[in-house]
Scaffold this motif. Structure first.
Motif, PDB file in Angstrom:
ATOM      1  N   VAL A 165       0.834  -1.195   0.000  1.00  0.00           N
ATOM      2  CA  VAL A 165       0.000   0.000   0.000  1.00  0.00           C
ATOM      3  C   VAL A 165       0.876   1.255   0.000  1.00  0.00           C
ATOM      4  O   VAL A 165       0.609   2.216  -0.718  1.00  0.00           O
ATOM      5  CB  VAL A 165      -0.975  -0.015   1.198  1.00  0.00           C
ATOM      6  N   SER A 166       1.943   1.232   0.787  1.00  0.00           N
ATOM      7  CA  SER A 166       2.839   2.399   0.821  1.00  0.00           C
ATOM      8  C   SER A 166       3.440   2.651  -0.552  1.00  0.00           C
ATOM      9  O   SER A 166       3.477   3.779  -1.040  1.00  0.00           O
ATOM     10  CB  SER A 166       3.987   2.181   1.808  1.00  0.00           C
ATOM     11  N   LEU A 167       3.900   1.577  -1.151  1.00  0.00           N
ATOM     12  CA  LEU A 167       4.537   1.709  -2.460  1.00  0.00           C
ATOM     13  C   LEU A 167       3.545   2.265  -3.483  1.00  0.00           C
ATOM     14  O   LEU A 167       3.841   3.207  -4.226  1.00  0.00           O
ATOM     15  CB  LEU A 167       5.024   0.335  -2.915  1.00  0.00           C
ATOM     16  N   LEU A 168       2.340   1.684  -3.476  1.00  0.00           N
ATOM     17  CA  LEU A 168       1.344   2.144  -4.439  1.00  0.00           C
ATOM     18  C   LEU A 168       0.918   3.578  -4.122  1.00  0.00           C
ATOM     19  O   LEU A 168       0.588   4.346  -5.017  1.00  0.00           O
ATOM     20  CB  LEU A 168       0.136   1.196  -4.434  1.00  0.00           C
ATOM     21  N   TRP A 169       0.929   3.889  -2.832  1.00  0.00           N
ATOM     22  CA  TRP A 169       0.563   5.259  -2.457  1.00  0.00           C
ATOM     23  C   TRP A 169       1.549   6.258  -3.085  1.00  0.00           C
ATOM     24  O   TRP A 169       1.150   7.268  -3.641  1.00  0.00           O
ATOM     25  CB  TRP A 169       0.557   5.401  -0.935  1.00  0.00           C
ATOM     26  N   ILE A 170       2.840   5.926  -2.978  1.00  0.00           N
ATOM     27  CA  ILE A 170       3.850   6.802  -3.573  1.00  0.00           C
ATOM     28  C   ILE A 170       3.595   6.952  -5.068  1.00  0.00           C
ATOM     29  O   ILE A 170       3.608   8.049  -5.619  1.00  0.00           O
ATOM     30  CB  ILE A 170       5.263   6.244  -3.312  1.00  0.00           C
ATOM     31  N   LEU A 171       3.317   5.812  -5.710  1.00  0.00           N
ATOM     32  CA  LEU A 171       3.061   5.865  -7.155  1.00  0.00           C
ATOM     33  C   LEU A 171       1.812   6.679  -7.471  1.00  0.00           C
ATOM     34  O   LEU A 171       1.685   7.219  -8.564  1.00  0.00           O
ATOM     35  CB  LEU A 171       2.902   4.448  -7.720  1.00  0.00           C
ATOM     36  N   VAL A 185      -5.826  -6.176  -2.330  1.00  0.00           N
ATOM     37  CA  VAL A 185      -6.865  -5.712  -3.243  1.00  0.00           C
ATOM     38  C   VAL A 185      -7.711  -4.680  -2.518  1.00  0.00           C
ATOM     39  O   VAL A 185      -7.919  -3.555  -2.998  1.00  0.00           O
ATOM     40  CB  VAL A 185      -7.751  -6.888  -3.721  1.00  0.00           C
ATOM     41  N   VAL A 186      -8.198  -5.055  -1.337  1.00  0.00           N
ATOM     42  CA  VAL A 186      -9.014  -4.141  -0.549  1.00  0.00           C
ATOM     43  C   VAL A 186      -8.174  -2.961  -0.063  1.00  0.00           C
ATOM     44  O   VAL A 186      -8.608  -1.812  -0.098  1.00  0.00           O
ATOM     45  CB  VAL A 186      -9.661  -4.894   0.638  1.00  0.00           C
ATOM     46  N   GLY A 187      -6.959  -3.263   0.370  1.00  0.00           N
ATOM     47  CA  GLY A 187      -6.074  -2.199   0.850  1.00  0.00           C
ATOM     48  C   GLY A 187      -5.882  -1.124  -0.211  1.00  0.00           C
ATOM     49  O   GLY A 187      -5.991   0.075   0.059  1.00  0.00           O
ATOM     50  N   THR A 188      -5.643  -1.570  -1.433  1.00  0.00           N
ATOM     51  CA  THR A 188      -5.381  -0.630  -2.512  1.00  0.00           C
ATOM     52  C   THR A 188      -6.637   0.141  -2.891  1.00  0.00           C
ATOM     53  O   THR A 188      -6.616   1.369  -3.040  1.00  0.00           O
ATOM     54  CB  THR A 188      -4.853  -1.382  -3.750  1.00  0.00           C
ATOM     55  N   LEU A 189      -7.739  -0.580  -3.036  1.00  0.00           N
ATOM     56  CA  LEU A 189      -8.996   0.106  -3.359  1.00  0.00           C
ATOM     57  C   LEU A 189      -9.323   1.115  -2.275  1.00  0.00           C
ATOM     58  O   LEU A 189      -9.737   2.239  -2.553  1.00  0.00           O
ATOM     59  CB  LEU A 189     -10.133  -0.921  -3.503  1.00  0.00           C
ATOM     60  N   GLY A 190      -9.118   0.684  -1.018  1.00  0.00           N
ATOM     61  CA  GLY A 190      -9.408   1.578   0.099  1.00  0.00           C
ATOM     62  C   GLY A 190      -8.589   2.851  -0.013  1.00  0.00           C
ATOM     63  O   GLY A 190      -9.100   3.958   0.190  1.00  0.00           O
ATOM     64  N   MET A 191      -7.335   2.685  -0.358  1.00  0.00           N
ATOM     65  CA  MET A 191      -6.455   3.852  -0.452  1.00  0.00           C
ATOM     66  C   MET A 191      -6.861   4.769  -1.607  1.00  0.00           C
ATOM     67  O   MET A 191      -7.032   5.971  -1.423  1.00  0.00           O
ATOM     68  CB  MET A 191      -5.024   3.381  -0.634  1.00  0.00           C
ATOM     69  N   VAL A 192      -7.018   4.209  -2.800  1.00  0.00           N
ATOM     70  CA  VAL A 192      -7.259   5.075  -3.949  1.00  0.00           C
ATOM     71  C   VAL A 192      -8.628   5.748  -3.891  1.00  0.00           C
ATOM     72  O   VAL A 192      -8.797   6.848  -4.402  1.00  0.00           O
ATOM     73  CB  VAL A 192      -7.096   4.348  -5.310  1.00  0.00           C
TER      74      VAL A 192
END
Ligand SMILES: Nc1nc2c(ncn2[C@@H]2O[C@H](COP(=O)(O)OP(=O)(O)OP(=O)(O)O)[C@@H](O)[C@H]2O)c(=O)[nH]1
Lengths: 672, 99
Positions: free
Chosen positions: A527-533, A584-591
């Motif tokens: 999630v951190s990595l994708l957040w940066i992206l 999957v949920v973590g990423t959706l939750g973040m975006v």
């Protein structure tokens, strides 16, 4: 440090004893084949440390399956100072067979006579002093599950470890005994460099043990001097007794056991028709067996849903949300940098928090699985499924690995070690990822809450059922593709036991802990990595299509358009899920958290998916590429990069096809 | 008494194993699990799916293929017993082998 090895039949209580000795919490389950790898622990006793090794259960030293081979190899290697042979007191005749093999090896052995409580209940009286005398082995009665006898066992072990052996030689009848002695002489005369006692070697050679013979293949003296004599001796025995020497030896071992048992054990005349039999008559019934199993599973999902999600889950989710607001307020108050706020609120609370909300659900679900497992029902489930499995060309035990896969596919894949046949095992490994694991639950739950709140249990049940059906269908296809000899089915059905709070608690804790652990490590990282992206390049609107993450997602998205969820967010989520499914949920939750201030994931996706595309997305999540840990395990177990790649790719294709089918067929029927 | 294969026994019937008529692996496997010559098995279930037998105090499920390899000598013809049971609750004849 001296080493203690735990050896015994499957389900005799080795792991329970291991846990009691070392104070660890290894997985214990009431069915054969729970332990499939060697586990190590340390015990401190009277100021000395010992290393304790728990081995997979085995009936003999044939090493027919992978797990038995692990036990066999360890025992033969002899890197231990003493063996604690765990013996089930209710079942001495069968358990002592392994004991006789250990005796032949001249290994230093002590017997933990376990489950004496069960024996008492069934009025089986074991005179353990007599047993000890007849075998020449110290015997300590134990009730491992209640911790009784463990100190005495350790005391006796510590005493015995430094002493000489008093084990009796087993007699195989006059003729064989003479031949054994004769071969023993020859082996000694040829002065072959060997790690084993010569009498044992003589017996194994007469038994035509391929592994042992293979060990000395390159030794010329052995080949010419010894093997020729073995061949001659074998023929002589065959001529006089009309039986292969190995059969005679097997017979004699049991003769020896029967003698010992007749002196040391008194059984009730008629075994009482136990409750166990009555339960079995119902749950293994020829027509009702499978419906009962389906009903039990359905009830589990329904309860998981109402208790785990609607009651406890909502409460925790509310709590996490409140905490998020509190932290947000505090961050603003201390004037922390905007970028940090974004990360903490969207990345941590929106992403990782969305995953943690499901702890209660995991707890409830695996508590119920724990009850099933501890009770002994799981082995019955495998039994009733055997017929269907066989019709598909699969082995009945495949189903056990499938059930374990519903916890996590990693142990699911590993548990295939109990399958003796290479072909059966390969199939079982390849279809395991279709079994829906705990990490996929958060995805289901989020979408169910958003789109199918009234039919939660049913949707959940349908997903698990579809997973099983796809697994079995693929199994059928693979069984046609792979070649292999016919395999046989044999499995012990453990007695039913009242599940213990401790056992269930442990099982639940194991799942919850690994869930929390992953949330704190893999999921956090991803999630951190994708957040940066998602906030780069600098200056871009965060979480927008123009961020790097958005660009990557938009690039993948078109392939999911036929399945109805061709958004860049869904694509990125699925992609992240390959690291670990919760992502999957973590990423959706973040975006989605960042887009609408304070909106929960559930409300965000309601605007993006339709019920139909949501269900298609669930099918995709259920079936597509397993997580990295599972792929790595497949690689380890098959020892082949090709199969690991294959399993990653073919599951993706199947997931995609399934999702597209659901969406397109659904549209034909006018669903949206 | 007649020798039969294990799969031909009906529920409740008992038999003494007289031998195993199979390949080396299957034979040793069965021996290891306690299906040795001379041990007594009792059929717990034999309809569809694998057969369940009780053997020395434990229950074992085994497929038809394996069961057909196990030769047993029938111990208690169940019909007789069942009749005796029906006709006024006579006790089972006590002819269990004492160990
Ligand atoms: N009543 C009773 N149950 C016991 C005792 N020891 C263990 N058990 C139960 O027996 C079952 C099997 O125990 P395990 O320790 O998993 O057995 P294992 O030998 O490690 O089994 P595998 O891993 O399959 O080889 C569990 O349900 C235990 O709770 C005992 O002394 N008495």
């Amino acid at each position: 440090m001296q080493t203690i090895a735990l050896v015994g039949n499957p389900n005799s209580g080795k792991t329970t004893i291991f846990n009691a000795l070392t104070g660890t919490n290894q997985h214990v389950g009431n069915w054969p084949g729970v332990t499939v790898e060697k586990k190590e622990g340390i015990i401190k006793f009277q100021n000395r440390e010992y290393s304790v090794i728990d081995l997979p259960g085995t009936y003999g030293l044939g090493g027919y399956s992978e797990d038995e081979a692990i036990a066999r190899d360890f025992i033969l290697k002899g890197d231990h100072d003493i063996i604690i042979n765990v013996v089930d007191a209710t079942n001495l005749e069968r358990n002592l067979y392994l004991t006789t093999l250990l005796m032949e090896m001249g290994a230093k052995v002590i017997i933990a006579l376990n489950m004496v409580d069960d024996a008492e209940k069934r009025q089986i009286k074991v005179d353990y002093e007599r047993l000890s005398k007849e075998l020449g082995i110290p015997v300590v009665p134990t009730v491992a599950s209640k911790g009784r006898g463990i100190d005495q066992l350790m005391q006796k072990t510590a005493e015995t470890i430094g002493r000489k052996n008093h084990i009796r030689d087993i007699s195989y009848g006059k003729e064989i005994d003479e031949k054994v002695a004769f071969l023993k002489d020859i082996i000694e005369r040829h002065q072959i460099d060997r790690e084993y006692p010569s009498r044992w070697l003589a017996i194994k050679l007469l038994e035509n043990d391929e592994d042992v013979i293979g060990k000395y293949q390159d030794n010329a003296a052995f080949k010419e001097g010894v093997l020729a004599e073995v061949k001659k001796t074998t023929d002589e025995i065959l001529a006089t007794s009309g039986m292969e020497p190995e059969m005679v030896i097997l017979d004699k071992r049991y003769e020896f056991i029967n003698q010992v048992v007749s002196k040391a054990v008194v059984r009730p005349k008629e075994e009482i028709d136990t409750i166990s039999d009555k339960i079995d008559r119902v749950v293994t019934h020829k027509y009702f067996g499978i419906p009962i199993f389906a009903l039990i599973m359905f009830i589990i999902y329904q309860l998981t849903f109402t208790i785990g999600q609607d009651i406890l889950g909502e409460a925790l989710a509310g709590g996490i949300e409140k905490l998020g607001e509190l932290v947000a307020g505090w961050l603003e108050a201390v004037n922390s940098p905007e970028i940090l706020n974004l990360f903490i609120i969207d990345g941590l609370f929106g992403g990782v928090g969305a995953v943690l909300e499901f702890i209660p659900l995991i707890m409830v679900m695996y508590m119920m699985f724990g009850i099933l497992e501890d009770s002994g029902y799981m082995a019955r489930a495998a039994y009733i499924m055997d017929r269907s499995m066989r019709a598909l060309g699969l082995h009945g035990k495949t189903f056990i690995s499938m059930i374990i896969g519903t916890g996590c596919n990693v142990p699911g894949v590993m548990s295939t070690r109990t399958l003796e046949n290479k072909k059966d095992r390969m199939i079982a490994i390849l279809i395991n990822p279709f079994m829906s694991c705990g990490a996929r639950l958060p995805i289901y739950m989020v979408f169910i809450a958003a789109f199918f709140p009234k039919h939660g249990g049913l949707v959940l049940f349908s997903l698990y059922a579809i997973g099983i059906i796809v697994a079995l269908t693929m199994g059928k296809i693979f069984s046609k593709v792979f070649r292999g000899e016919e395999s046989f089915f044999i499995m012990e059905l453990p007695p039913y036991r009242m599940p213990t709070i401790k056992g269930i608690g442990l099982y639940m804790w194991e799942q919850v802990w690994s869930f929390v652990h992953r949330a704190g490590t893999v999921i956090f990282l991803v999630v951190s990595l994708l957040w940066i992206l998602s906030i780069l390049p600098y200056g871009v609107e965060p979480y927008s299509e123009d961020s790097i993450l958005g660009i990557i997602g938009s690039f993948i998205a078109p392939i999911f358009r036929p399945a109805g969820f061709g958004t860049w967010q869904a694509s990125v989520g699925l992609f992240a899920g390959i690291a670990a499914k919760e992502a999957v949920v973590g990423t959706l939750g973040m975006v989605y958290a960042g887009v609408e201030e304070g909106a929960r994931l559930i409300t965000s996706i309601q605007g993006v998916f339709t019920p139909l595309s949501a269900y298609a997305f669930l099918i995709m999540s259920l079936l597509y590429t397993p997580c990295a840990a599972t792929i790595a395990t497949i690689y380890k177990e098959t020892n082949s990069k090709r199969w690991a790649w294959f399993s990653a790719v073919y599951t993706f294709l199947i997931g995609w096809t399934g999702a597209v089918l659901v969406y397109q067929v659904g549209r034909l029927f006018g669903l949206a | 008494m007649e020798i039969r294969t294990l799969d031909s026994l009906a529920v409740g019937e008992k038999g003494i194993i007289t031998g195993i008529n199979g390949g080396r692996t299957a034979t040793i496997r069965l021996f290891e699990m306690g299906f040795n010559r001379g041990s007594e098995v009792c059929i717990v279930k034999n309809d569809i799916g694998p057969i369940i037998v009780s053997l020395a105090g434990s229950k074992i499920a085994l497929g038809w293929g394996l069961a057909r390899k196990i030769m047993v000598q029938l111990k208690e013809p169940s019909m007789q017993n069942a009749e005796a049971w029906d006709k006024g609750g006579m006790k089972y004849a006590d002819n269990s082998i004492s160990r």
